[in-house]
Structure formats: C-alpha cells, structure tokens
Design a protein around this motif. Structure first.
Motif, short mmCIF file in Angstrom:
data_model
loop_
_atom_site.label_atom_id
_atom_site.label_comp_id
_atom_site.label_asym_id
_atom_site.label_seq_id
_atom_site.Cartn_x
_atom_site.Cartn_y
_atom_site.Cartn_z
N SER A 56 0.83 -1.21 0.00
CA SER A 56 0.00 0.00 0.00
C SER A 56 0.87 1.26 0.00
O SER A 56 0.55 2.25 -0.66
CB SER A 56 -0.92 0.00 1.22
OG SER A 56 -1.80 -1.10 1.19
N ALA A 57 1.96 1.21 0.75
CA ALA A 57 2.85 2.38 0.83
C ALA A 57 3.48 2.69 -0.53
O ALA A 57 3.66 3.85 -0.89
CB ALA A 57 3.94 2.14 1.87
N ALA A 58 3.83 1.65 -1.29
CA ALA A 58 4.50 1.85 -2.58
C ALA A 58 3.64 2.64 -3.55
O ALA A 58 4.15 3.43 -4.35
CB ALA A 58 4.88 0.50 -3.18
N TRP A 60 1.63 5.02 -2.86
CA TRP A 60 1.50 6.42 -2.48
C TRP A 60 2.85 7.12 -2.30
O TRP A 60 2.90 8.35 -2.22
CB TRP A 60 0.71 6.53 -1.18
CG TRP A 60 -0.71 6.13 -1.34
CD1 TRP A 60 -1.28 4.92 -1.05
CD2 TRP A 60 -1.78 6.94 -1.83
NE1 TRP A 60 -2.61 4.92 -1.34
CE2 TRP A 60 -2.96 6.15 -1.82
CE3 TRP A 60 -1.86 8.26 -2.28
CZ2 TRP A 60 -4.18 6.64 -2.25
CZ3 TRP A 60 -3.10 8.75 -2.70
CH2 TRP A 60 -4.24 7.93 -2.67
N ALA A 61 3.93 6.36 -2.24
CA ALA A 61 5.26 6.95 -2.03
C ALA A 61 5.63 8.00 -3.08
O ALA A 61 6.32 8.98 -2.75
CB ALA A 61 6.31 5.85 -1.98
N SER A 262 -4.75 -0.27 5.39
CA SER A 262 -3.68 -1.12 4.85
C SER A 262 -3.71 -2.52 5.45
O SER A 262 -3.14 -3.45 4.86
CB SER A 262 -2.32 -0.47 5.11
OG SER A 262 -2.03 -0.42 6.49
N PRO A 383 1.79 6.67 2.67
CA PRO A 383 2.71 5.54 2.79
C PRO A 383 3.22 5.35 4.21
O PRO A 383 3.45 4.21 4.63
CB PRO A 383 3.85 5.90 1.82
CG PRO A 383 3.73 7.36 1.58
CD PRO A 383 2.28 7.67 1.70
#
Length: 456
Positions: A56-58, A60-61, A262, A383
């Motif tokens: 999930s972080a990737a 939005w990073a 997430s 992220p």
C-alpha cells in the motif's frame, strides 16, 4: 444563477460528461486492483502483514518523491496531454502484470533477491507495479484537479465536484465487490486486466474532449527556477490559515485512514475469518457511505454553511470508526459496515466541500502547485500510515493481535479532526470564496495568533 437552478451538468455539458465517464470507470478499475493486489499478497503469496502494508505504501510513495515538482510542471504545461500520457502508462503497466506472470518476460531479473523474479507472481512484481502506477497517478491527479476548473464555470464547479466524488464512490463500491468476486472465481491476478481496460476507456474519453487549453502564458517575463516555484506553492499553504488548516488535517487524517485500511484485508481474513469473496463485498458495503456523502454534501453545506458542514462530516461522523476493531463473525460484521460507512461518508462529503473551496479560493495560475503541495503534505503521510499499520500489525500480531493494531489506527481518525476544531473553521459559518490578506499583513490577530477574518 444558483446551483440548484442550473443543475443537469451531465446532460448539458459534453466535455464534462466525457471527463466524468473516464474518471468514474478509472476509479472502478483502481478499486478492483485495491482489493485484488492485497488478496494476491495474502492468499496466494502468503505475505506478512508488513509486506501488505509496504504494498500500500509503494502506491503512495511517489507523492513524497515527485509530488512537488509535478505541481510546477502542471502549471507550466497543458494539463490534458499529461492526463493522457499518465493513463497510457497505467494501461500498459496493469496489463503487463498477468502477461508477465504467464510468460515470464522479465525472469532474468531474478538475481535481485527479495525484489526479484519479476517474471512470476511475487511481492517484488506487485511492488514495482504499485510504485510505477503510483507515479503515473501523481501526474494524472495533479493535472486533473487543475484541469477541471478550466472546463466548468465557477457556478458549475460545486455540482461537478459532487458528481465526480459521488460517482467515484459508486464505482469504488462496484470495483471492491468485483475485485473480491474476480479473486474468488478467476484468480486475483485477472483483476489487473479489468483495471487495464478501464484506463483504455479513460484514454478514449479524454481523446473525445473538444475543449483545448490555450498555451500557458506567464504574467511576468522573468523565468523562475523549479525550486522557486515549488517554494511559492508551499508558501501559499504556510501563509494562508485556511489552506494550512485543511492541509494539516489532511496529513493527520490520511495517516490514520491508511493505517487501518492497509491491514483491513488481513484483519478480515485472519481475525474475523472471512474468505476473499465476502471481504470484497464487505469493504464495498462500507463504501456506500461515499455515495451518501457526495449526495448530501452540497445540501448540508447550503443549509448550515460550508465550514460547519466540514466539521460535521470530518469530525462528527468519523467517531464511529471506533466500531471497526470490534468486528466479529456473524452479525458482528455490521460493526465494520457501520463504522466504515460513516468514515466514507464523512471523507467524501468533506472532499466535495474542500475541492469547491480550493477551486474558487486559489488563483488559477497557482492551482497546480497548490494541488501538488497539498498532496505532498497530506498524501505524503499515506505511505507512512501504511507502513505504520503494517508495523503495528506485525509487532502486535503475536502478542496482542491484529485487532489491537486496528483499534490504535482507527482511533486516530476522529483525533485527526481536532485540528479542524481548533482552527478558524470552528469560528466561521462558511469557508471564504476569495483570498484575504495573509497573517503577514496588518490584519488584527486573535489570542491564538490567527488573523481575525470576517464571517461569511
């Protein structure tokens, strides 16, 4: 002419209808992927809670990495070609996931270790796609937010924002349910084909828009550096109490929202004991709140004022997020639906009001930089929230359980809205429609140091 009298924007405005259609179908595909990718990670790859959060972080990073310069480029260039290019890139990337998994086109990258073996279904492949499509989304969303006011009259913008937010929520409902169903019947990886097809539709819709933007011209003849223009967008937020308040709230709210979202698939599968099909349907049920929020946002704002409605939607409704970690099997899933419904309703309704406020309040030549600067600060915490949720789920999973991690992250949703409560918004009925002098002017200030602004 009032918004209520004008109405019928989809019927009478061809270009907006095409933009609305392309964006709505794109949101549907993104929602399919939003369920399919975590389900692939959990059900097929047996990924850890932290790896699901990292996925999930990737996505939005890129807002943290390139968000600010993208805002400058959007203000310098025509917005529609940027949107077309971003949609084309996303189309190719999402279509490449099942193709790469089937034929092993990129298998020679296997020596990259944990991030390797891109030719087969793996966490590495999903992370790469999430990061690259997230980058395309930064360009598309920044250009899209700045492009919309160019095709709509100011009186049509609130209706346009409400329709876009409402249809996006409806598409999310259908997409989330379809994502779970596809994963159940045909395999989660096939959901990527659905998303690729939606970006093809978006491309066709964008190509059909007749409105052509004029060449971007500058009021001053001195070229500005990229850094100075980025600084100008950040200064706009820092100097204005309204932009500053909404941006700080967005950052804190997104941290909490992504913190629990997430790990909600992990929570529903491993703690509540649901299978992939019901997981998608349950998350889709919570998203119906977004449709309700978009439907009532303008009506409530017109009755009680835009500032008061913002407090109601962003602080009053999200308190029920505290019901989510109490979810159990059977009738207990209604707690998840109730909490998620109210959070979705509040977020979408608040976004409708905020979007219309920014489009009227911000100078047009700064709208791209405002969008990017706001997104950099508010989306940049997404992220971090995903990593926080994954880390809490992993750290507390064995000792206290994922349910405890859900309780901690959902509690942050109403707490974040206290930023709005202790701000000029609480002292106003409506958000302003034109800019006032900043706090650097000789405007009188209140005991909190905020400029005293007239009520609207």
């Amino acid at each position: 002419m009032s918004e209520g009298i004008r109405g019928g924007l989809l019927r009478r405005h061809r270009d907006f209808r095409l933009l609305w259609c392309g964006e709505t179908i794109g949101k549907f595909g993104a929602s399919v992927t939003g369920v399919a990718m975590p389900l692939v990670a959990v059900s097929t790859l047996h990924a850890s809670t932290f790896e699901v959060g990292l996925l999930s972080a990737a996505a939005w990073a890129p807002w943290l990495i390139i968000g600010l310069p993208v805002g400058v480029w959007v203000d310098r260039l025509r917005r529609r070609p940027i949107m077309v290019a971003a949609a084309a890139v996303s189309l190719l990337l999402f279509a490449g996931v099942p193709v790469a998994a089937w034929f092993g086109w990129f298998g020679w990258f296997g020596w990259f270790g944990w991030f390797g073996w891109f030719g087969w279904l793996s966490i590495g492949l999903l992370l790469a796609v999430a990061l690259l499509t997230g980058t395309a989304a930064v360009f598309f969303q920044t250009a899209y937010s700045a492009y919309l006011p160019s095709i709509l009259e100011p009186d049509d913008q609130p209706e346009g924002n409400a329709k876009l937010q409402g249809s996006a929520s409806a598409a999310q409902i259908a997409g989330l349910g379809s994502g779970g169903l596809i994963a159940q019947l045909a395999g989660a990886v096939n959901g990527m084909f659905a998303n690729a097809a939606t970006f093809l539709v978006s491309l066709l819709c964008l190509a059909g828009i007749r409105h052509r933007e004029p060449c971007v011209t500058r009021t001053d003849h001195r070229p500005k550096s990229l850094v100075s223009e980025v600084r100008e967008g950040l200064r706009l937020i820092a100097d204005d109490p309204w932009f500053r308040t909404l941006t700080l709230f967005g950052a804190a709210s997104n941290l909490a929202l992504m913190g629990y979202q997430s790990i909600q698939v992990v929570f529903l599968v491993r703690s509540v004991g649901l299978t992939p099909g019901p997981v998608g349907a349950l998350i889709a049920a919570t998203s119906t709140g977004g449709v309700a929020g978009a439907f009532v946002a303008r009506r409530v704002a017109g009755r009680i004022g835009t500032a008061r409605a913002t407090l109601l939607f962003e602080l009053g409704l999200p308190v029920l997020a505290l019901l989510i970690p109490l979810t159990v099997g059977g009738a207990g899933i209604l707690l998840f639906v109730t909490g998620g419904f109210c959070v979705s309703a509040g977020v979408v309704a608040g976004n409708v009001i905020k979007a219309s406020f920014q489009q009227r309040y911000c100078p047009p030549d700064l709208l791209g930089r405002l969008t990017a600067s706001t997104a950099f600060l508010s989306y940049g915490t997404i992220p971090l929230g995903a990593l926080l949720g994954g880390a809490l789920g992993t750290a507390l999973g064995t000792a206290l359980g994922i349910r405890t991690a859900m309780a901690i992250t959902t509690a942050g949703v109403p707490l974040a809205a206290l930023i709005l409560f202790f701000s000029p918004i609480r002292r106003s009925r409506d958000l302003p429609t034109s800019r006032q002098p900043t706090s650097n002017s000789k405007l009188p200030v209140d005991p909190d140091g905020e400029p005293v602004l007239p009520r609207h």
